[in-house]
Structure formats: structure tokens, C-alpha cells
Scaffold this active site. Structure first.
Site, short mmCIF file in Angstrom:
data_model
loop_
_atom_site.label_atom_id
_atom_site.label_comp_id
_atom_site.label_asym_id
_atom_site.label_seq_id
_atom_site.Cartn_x
_atom_site.Cartn_y
_atom_site.Cartn_z
N ALA A 116 -7.90 83.50 28.05
CA ALA A 116 -7.71 82.35 27.16
C ALA A 116 -6.24 81.98 27.16
O ALA A 116 -5.37 82.85 27.13
CB ALA A 116 -8.16 82.70 25.74
N LYS A 117 -5.97 80.68 27.19
CA LYS A 117 -4.58 80.22 27.14
C LYS A 117 -4.30 79.89 25.68
O LYS A 117 -4.51 78.76 25.23
CB LYS A 117 -4.41 79.01 28.06
CG LYS A 117 -2.97 78.70 28.41
CD LYS A 117 -2.92 77.71 29.57
CE LYS A 117 -1.56 77.11 29.73
NZ LYS A 117 -0.50 78.05 30.08
N ALA A 118 -3.89 80.91 24.94
CA ALA A 118 -3.70 80.77 23.50
C ALA A 118 -2.22 80.90 23.16
O ALA A 118 -1.51 81.72 23.73
CB ALA A 118 -4.50 81.85 22.77
N TYR A 164 1.88 83.82 23.87
CA TYR A 164 3.15 83.47 24.51
C TYR A 164 4.37 84.06 23.81
O TYR A 164 5.50 83.87 24.27
CB TYR A 164 3.25 81.95 24.71
CG TYR A 164 2.35 81.56 25.88
CD1 TYR A 164 2.86 81.43 27.15
CD2 TYR A 164 0.98 81.43 25.71
CE1 TYR A 164 2.04 81.14 28.22
CE2 TYR A 164 0.15 81.14 26.77
CZ TYR A 164 0.69 80.99 28.03
OH TYR A 164 -0.14 80.72 29.10
N SER A 175 -11.22 78.63 26.57
CA SER A 175 -10.31 79.25 25.59
C SER A 175 -10.85 79.05 24.18
O SER A 175 -10.82 79.96 23.35
CB SER A 175 -8.91 78.63 25.69
OG SER A 175 -8.33 78.87 26.95
#
Ligand SMILES: Cc1ncc(COP(=O)(O)O)c(C=O)c1O
Length: 306
Positions: A158-160, A164, A64
Site C-alpha cells: 500500500a502506498k500510504a 513515508y 491501497s
């Protein structure tokens, strides 16, 4: 569900009291969502607390960072040790571990080079995300009117944090309409994933999950369930899933670190299978829970004892 406070948070190499882990209101992370993170679970085992698939989560964290051009000033070994030490220092066993890498205070515009990179590892006690009842009996969900991102808009792999806000729209709409969760469709109208979980269907004794098409996260629980299913001799197909396939599935379930393996009993008020957790879902769930608690050997080196 409010956060249950622990005592200490790891911040760039040292532990600070829980309420001292602050950032400036004008940090790029706060202004523009410039932060990447992980969500990892730690479970009690006979040999003490063990973090589930820590290496894979940290690999994704570093990926990420790479995608968002964030130069993480710590090695993977340092962050791994920080995760273990954060669980130990807070005397936790069953908990959620949240490493975060964010862009801090400095830059005024879109070029983040004047903002320092700040790294935190938090952990707090956490039970079942959708409640213990959900794990046993399943949840009622809807297909969201909000779509997941188009590939090459936000990088779904990517866990950005910024991604969210879409998940929050999905989840708030679902809650407002009396559903436990929402399933998002991709821009092409095919099934993508939940607000914070991947999705599996059981159809004719085979396991089906949407392909990773740039609209969903490559879930580590998803990968774990695929490995467990293959051990069980189940056929697993990653393929495009039209919305209506959800309604006619024999079984349906979510996977995710927070959500674990949660059966889905209805979609848009249409009953799935028998309207409760199906036999394949139950078997996968029970094997998964036994593995995370060290009661059953895992298909790989999945447990890191703290
Ligand atoms: C959007 C999204 N999809 C899927 C997942 C499931 O991923 P994992 O199993 O790695 O927790 C998550 C949770 O992290 C998520 O936030």
C-alpha cells in the site's frame, strides 16, 4: 525542492483554487498518517500531454484503499477523468499528478469510522527528482542504517502516507552524510529498495531486482523496466539480493515515477562498474524516456492522453 504551484486542485468532484484545498489540523491524515496516494507522471508528446500508466497507478490507489479499509466514494473512471482534467485545467504538460485519499476530521481515536473520506487530485510542474545531472551521470548513494518495515507491520504494497516517515529518516540521513539517496535493507538484512524507488543490478549481462517480499512497493516503473528489458532480450531475475552484491554489480540503477531511471555510480563510496552510467542502464533509460514521450511504441497501453 519546493512544490511549484498550479492553479486548481480537484476535490471530491469540483475544482477549488490551489490554496483552498485544505484539511483540518485534527484530520486523521494529519494526526496519524491515514492517507493513501499515488505519484504519477505526465509527459509532453507529439499528441499533447500523456499520463504514464495511469490505469496501473489507479489500480494501486484502489488497492491501497482496500488494504487500509478506506471506502473510496468515487469510481476508478471518475478519478481517471479527474487526473486528466486536473492536468488540462492547469494547462500543464510535463508534470507530476498526485491523487490522495485521506481520512478527514471527526474520529478522535484509532477507529476511523467517524472521519469522512476526502479525495483530492493535485498536479504541478516537476522536472527530474534527483536533478538532470543525476539522470546523465548517476548518483552516489549509501546503505541506510534505517531498515525497511518487517512484513505484517506496515503493508508495504500500500502506498500510504504514514509509511513515508521511514523514507524520510532514510533520506535525511543520506543527505546529512552527503549522499543523494539511500538504499534500505529489509529486516532480514537483504536489499529492499530506496526511500522512494526500486532498484536494479546488472550482473553478467542479466538484470536482477529484489523480490517483492513485503518490504517494498511494487513499482510501476519497475514493471515497465522489466517489460522493456525482456523486449531487449535481457534475462530478468527477481531474487533475494544480499547487500554485498550491490558493491560487485556491473551496473546499478534506481527506478521510480519521480526518479525515472537513474544510474547509481557508487554505494557507500565503493565505485560501481566504471563509476558512471553503464551501457545497459543507458539503453533502458533511453527506451523508457522515448516510450513515455510517445516516441517509441510501448509494450502495453501505457499512455493516457489528457
Ligand atoms: C517506497 C517506494 N518504492 C518504490 C517506488 C517506485 O514506484 P513507482 O515506479 O510505481 O513510482 C516508489 C514511488 O512511488 C516508492 O515511494
Amino acid at each position: 525542492m519546493p512544490i511549484k504551484e498550479a492553479k486548481f486542485i480537484w476535490r471530491d468532484g469540483e475544482f477549488v483554487p490551489w490554496h483552498d484545498a485544505r484539511v483540518h489540523v485534527l484530520s486523521l491524515a494529519v494526526q496519524f498518517g491515514s492517507s493513501v496516494f499515488e505519484g504519477i507522471r505526465c509527459y509532453p508528446t507529439a499528441r499533447g500531454p500523456a499520463i504514464f500508466r495511469l490505469n496501473e497507478h489507479l489500480r494501486r490507489l484502489f488497492d491501497s484503499c482496500k488494504i487500509y479499509r478506506i471506502d473510496l466514494p468515487h469510481s476508478l473512471d471518475t478519478i481517471r477523468e479527474a487526473c486528466r482534467e486536473t492536468v488540462r485545467r492547469n494547462a500543464l504538460d510535463m508534470c507530476y499528478v498526485r491523487p490522495m485519499v485521506l481520512r478527514g476530521y471527526g474520529a478522535a481515536g484509532m477507529l476511523p469510522t467517524d472521519s469522512p473520506v476526502e479525495t483530492f487530485v493535485c498536479a504541478w510542474p516537476w522536472g527530474a527528482y534527483l536533478g538532470p545531472e543525476a539522470l546523465a551521470n548517476g548518483v552516489d548513494v549509501c546503505v541506510s542504517s534505517w531498515q525497511r518495515m518487517q512484513p505484517n507491520t506496515f503493508p508495504a504494497a500500500a502506498k500510504a502516507a504514514g509509511h513515508y516517515v521511514n523514507a524520510q529518516l532514510m533520506k535525511m540521513e543520506a543527505a546529512a552524510n552527503g549522499y543523494a539517496e539511500a538504499i534500505g535493507l529489509g529486516p532480514g538484512g537483504l536489499v529492499s529498495e530506496g526511500s522512494g524507488q526500486n532498484l536494479f543490478l546488472v550482473l553478467d549481462d542479466a538484470l536482477i531486482t529484489p523480490i517483492l517480499d513485503g518490504t517494498s512497493l511494487r513499482g510501476i516503473t519497475r514493471d515497465s523496466v522489466i517489460a522493456i528489458a525482456r523486449e531487449m532480450g535481457l534475462a530478468v531475475h527477481e531474487r533475494p539480493v544480499p547487500r554485498e552484491t550491490l558493491y560487485v554489480a556491473d551496473e546499478l540503477f534506481f527506478t521510480g515515477t519521480a526518479t525515472e531511471v537513474t544510474p547509481i555510480r557508487s554505494v557507500d563510496r565503493i565505485r560501481i562498474g566504471g563509476g558512471s552510467a553503464g551501457p545497459i542502464t543507458r539503453e533502458l533509460q533511453s527506451r523508457f524516456m522515448a516510450i513515455v514521450r510517445g516516441e517509441r511504441p510501448s509494450p502495453g497501453e501505457w499512455l493516457t492522453h489528457v
